[in-house]
Design a protein around this motif. Sequence first.
Motif, PDB file in Angstrom:
ATOM      1  N   THR A  29       1.123  -1.150   0.190  1.00 35.90           N
ATOM      2  CA  THR A  29       0.024   0.521  -0.104  1.00 35.90           C
ATOM      3  C   THR A  29       0.486   1.364  -0.151  1.00 35.90           C
ATOM      4  N   ILE A  62       1.207 -10.752  -3.757  1.00 36.77           N
ATOM      5  CA  ILE A  62       0.052  -9.983  -3.823  1.00 36.77           C
ATOM      6  C   ILE A  62      -1.092 -10.269  -4.143  1.00 36.77           C
ATOM      7  N   MET A 107      -2.690  -1.333  -2.678  1.00 39.30           N
ATOM      8  CA  MET A 107      -2.678  -2.312  -3.669  1.00 39.30           C
ATOM      9  C   MET A 107      -3.099  -2.687  -4.897  1.00 39.30           C
TER      10      MET A 107
END
Length: 196
Positions: A29, A62, A107
């Motif tokens: 982030t 991720i 993200m």
Amino acid sequence: MARDAGRPLRADAQRNRDKILAAAVRVFTEEGLDAHFERIAREAGVGTGTLYRNFPNREALIEAAYRNEVARLCDAAPGLLAAVPPSAALRAWTRRFIDYATAKLGMAEALRAVVDSGTNPYADSHEMIQAALSSLMDAGAAAGTIRSDISPTDMFAALAGIALTSAKPEQREQAERLLDLTLDGLESVPPRLPEN
């Protein structure tokens, strides 16, 4: 080498994995695709070897971090319903939805890279979130505290709109006000008595 997905983790290994996923969300982030595995490992309090054993590459980390955020959001619904009345559970869950949306927005660049690699991190997430929201709304409607003429699909659209316009961390106060406005409109109101 990645762990065997079919084998359950030991408690300490699961704690490490959870810490890695939480740290990954924070770091991706903040830094996007420039995030280094070493920083994620340091923030999680684990060695880089532990991180690579769980997640052999950036895309795997991720995707797992995003899916974990979805699972945390959805898994919160039953606990909230067990702890507080349905309308309060829905209100608390919508705050968690904004937390999830903020993490997803942060993200976004990293998630696009996962999609570009040929993987769909979003598979099933909409259905999972919709099911959690439906359980909360069904409980509220059954208790008579929220309107039964508003569908979970409509409520999801309202939440998505709030997230789209107000999911940045600096917009949190606005998001809270918009959630209150939406939830106040969802409350069941007693029928109006005819005027004489």
